[in-house]
Design a protein around this motif. Structure first.
Motif, short mmCIF file in Angstrom:
data_model
loop_
_atom_site.label_atom_id
_atom_site.label_comp_id
_atom_site.label_asym_id
_atom_site.label_seq_id
_atom_site.Cartn_x
_atom_site.Cartn_y
_atom_site.Cartn_z
N TYR A 40 2.02 9.24 -2.20
CA TYR A 40 2.99 9.37 -0.90
C TYR A 40 4.23 7.37 -1.71
CZ TYR A 40 1.15 13.44 0.83
OH TYR A 40 0.64 14.96 0.90
N THR A 42 8.02 6.29 -1.81
CA THR A 42 9.55 6.45 -1.46
C THR A 42 9.99 6.40 -3.19
OG1 THR A 42 9.54 4.56 -2.35
CG2 THR A 42 9.54 4.77 0.32
N ASP A 43 11.30 6.96 -2.62
CA ASP A 43 12.16 7.50 -4.92
C ASP A 43 11.99 5.96 -5.09
OD1 ASP A 43 12.35 10.14 -3.80
OD2 ASP A 43 14.42 9.46 -3.20
N GLN A 45 10.38 2.93 -5.05
CA GLN A 45 9.01 2.71 -5.58
C GLN A 45 8.82 3.70 -6.82
OE1 GLN A 45 6.48 3.31 -2.70
NE2 GLN A 45 5.99 1.70 -1.95
N TRP A 46 9.45 4.48 -6.98
CA TRP A 46 8.57 6.03 -8.03
C TRP A 46 9.29 5.62 -9.33
CZ3 TRP A 46 5.05 9.10 -9.73
CH2 TRP A 46 4.05 9.41 -8.58
#
Length: 600
Positions: A40, A42-43, A45-46
């Motif tokens: 889980y 955030t974008d 972070q990805w």
């Protein structure tokens, strides 16, 4: 010189290794993200994690290439490779950490991953290599002609030997089990080979597994242990082989070629003399060194050891041209005998020796020339006198005249409380050396030791030849004992003597316990596998039942070395020896009853 092309299978293996390492970084990142954040994120972070994974792969390839992880520097799965892999991972982690501080894409990167991912990636990379190595070892098949073997010893030496046998498909051995007396190792398995038991079950284990060979691989094995296990194995009808102590193996790394047949020296061997290399190098390096009797067993080994210390000139003297040819070949790899350092001369001939001393002016002399066969000298005492006494006197006087700094006379334990011509002539040689030691500049001393294993004309040579001829072996008496040492050990003592000895002393090596000659004969017969008779011939004239290292009036001390005793002998002046000569009866001034005084 053109570069050789790398084989295709090697290229493939290295590419697979690179892919595995990149996959390890990605897998480690995914595992930490899943376990810590349950995916889980955030974008942003990805995005930062994708960037982290790509950067980790690129940096791993660069650092691994720089450290030669992918260029064949290390054996796959070896300890050295693990260190290189750890260093590579550390560099990647540091560079990635610095990148987070300066690259905008890392703004949202979870900081905890920077600490958790590198160790996990290292674990994955190492695990892949260890699995590959384990599979590779297990996949190798022994030669169909290989003998079933047991390795005695599950320690470091045993492990190294087992690994070598496992990876060599042409090895003549197929290890079916390990033997070890340590009960803590009873459940141990090395490279898929189990420890099957201890010494008490050795023969049964061997017979149950159709074993024909047992290899002892214990670096600290004592002489008694070697002897006991050899007896056990040979009585069980198997072949016994030995891996020398790792300290005696070149570079300390075991090789399959180091496995050898047991030698009588392994049964009779003792603690080796620890040589003070610095003191030896100080008096040999750059010096002019003369070795008399250089073609003999002791003289030739002395010459080989002295040569290692880099003397400015090594003069080898002997009256046997064939022996000189052999020692020159063993040291220099040639046997032309066309150089002035190869000297053909007899120490009995003073006038022949003088130009040798004049030309070479030796600074160190090792005097090994002698007649040594006891029964022969009993028949011809005059010959023993001419060589062992007058020949030694010639060398001593010329050494003193030409300023020799160190003179080492090589003696024998038969000079202690002498009863034979050999012992008495060598005793006089010790006394002459002591006399010069008290009056000449430099250090003049003697070194005394017992029988030398494997020397030319020694008991071992005689016994082996008798066995080869079908017997019988001749032993003088069932209770006779002798002291023994190896040729390298004897030579090492002689070289050490000049470094620690003092003027007029005799240095005596701690020879351990005397050995029964009958036991040696039985050992050689057992090892030969032949049925050989032993015949007792009786003691020869003036032969001792048990040799001694010290005379009754000698009290040895050990001021410098724990295995070397120092004793003093009464000096004898050159003009005091002639009444002892065998020919003295021809001189009317010498009473006939004193003609052979000190000889018979």
């Amino acid at each position: 010189m053109p570069m050789q092309a790398v084989p295709m299978h090697t290229v493939t293996r290295r590419l697979v290794m690179i892919l595995w390492d990149c996959g390890s970084w990605l897998a480690a990142t995914a595992m930490i993200v899943g376990t810590r954040y349950e995916f889980y994120l955030t974008d942003p972070q990805w995005t930062s994690i994708y960037l982290y994974g790509a950067a980790a792969c690129a940096l791993q390839v660069v650092s691994g290439t720089a450290l030669k992880l992918y260029r064949g520097r290390y054996r796959v799965g070896a300890f050295d490779e693990a260190i290189g892999l750890a260093a590579s991972t550390l560099w990647v982690a540091i560079l990635l950490g610095l990148g987070m501080l300066v690259v905008r894409g890392f703004d949202a990167f979870p900081r905890g991953l920077a600490l958790l991912v590198p160790p996990m990636a290292l674990l994955f990379m190492a695990a892949g290599r260890w699995l590959y190595r384990a599979w590779n070892v297990r996949a190798r098949h022994s030669s169909p002609d290989a003998e079933n073997a047991l390795i005695y010893g599950a320690g470091d030496a045993g492990y190294q030997l087992l690994r070598l046998i496992k990876v060599d498909s042409s090895s003549p051995y197929r290890v079916v089990g390990l033997i070890d007396d340590d009960k803590r190792k009873r459940n141990l398995t090395l490279l898929g080979v189990p420890v099957l038991g201890g010494r008490k079950k050795l023969v049964k284990i061997a017979h149950d597994n159709d074993v024909t060979t047992v290899i002892l691989a214990i670096s600290s094995a004592s002489t008694e242990m070697v002897r006991d296990i050899a007896d056990l194995v040979e009585q069980g009808g198997m072949r016994f082989l030995l891996l020398p102590p790792v300290a005696q193996i070149l570079g300390g790394r075991v090789k399959l070629s180091d496995v050898r047949e047991i030698d009588i020296a392994d049964i009779l061997g003792r603690r080796q003399v620890e040589t003070d290399i610095e003191s030896i190098a100080d008096y040999l390096t750059g010096k002019r060194v003369l070795v008399t009797g250089a073609g003999g067993s002791i003289g030739s080994e002395l010459a080989r050891q002295v040569h290692k210390f880099g003397p400015s000139e090594l003069i080898l003297l002997d009256r046997d041209e064939s022996a000189l040819h052999g020692v020159q070949l063993s040291i220099y790899g040639k046997g032309l005998l066309d150089t002035p350092d190869m000297v053909l001369a007899d120490i009995r001939d003073r006038e022949a020796l003088r130009p040798i001393f004049e030309r070479h002016r030796p600074e160190v002399v090792f005097h090994a020339a002698a007649l040594k066969h006891l029964p022969m000298l009993e028949q011809y005492p005059e010959e023993g006198w001419k060589t062992n006494v007058l020949g030694t006197l010639n060398v001593l006087e010329l050494a003193a005249e030409y300023g020799v700094r160190q003179f080492v006379n090589i003696s024998t334990d038969k000079a202690a409380n002498p009863t034979s011509v050999l012992g008495k002539t060598k005793r006089i040689a010790e006394q002459l050396t002591a006399w010069h030691g008290r009056r000449c500049e430099g250090t003049y001393l003697s070194v005394r030791f017992g029988n030398v294993l494997g020397s030319r004309g020694s008991m071992l040579h005689t016994f082996r030849q008798q066995i080869n001829m079908g017997g019988p072996i001749t032993v003088t008496h069932p209770e006779i004992t002798r002291y023994f040492m190896t040729i390298p050990e004897a030579s090492e003592l002689v070289i050490q003597a000049a470094a620690i000895g003092r003027d007029a002393e005799v240095l005596v090596l701690d020879m351990g316990e005397p050995v029964k000659i009958l036991d040696v004969a039985k050992r050689l017969i057992t090892h030969s596998g032949k049925d050989i008779e032993i015949v007792f011939t009786g003691l020869r004239p003036n032969e001792k039942m048990h040799e001694e290292l010290f005379s009754v009036d000698e009290d040895g001390t050990r001021p410098f070395h724990p295995l070397i005793s120092h004793v003093t002998v009464s000096p004898v002046a050159p003009d005091q020896i002639y009444h002892l000569a065998p020919h003295a009866a021809a001189d009317s001034s010498t009473p006939p009853e004193r003609a052979f005084d000190g000889f018979r």
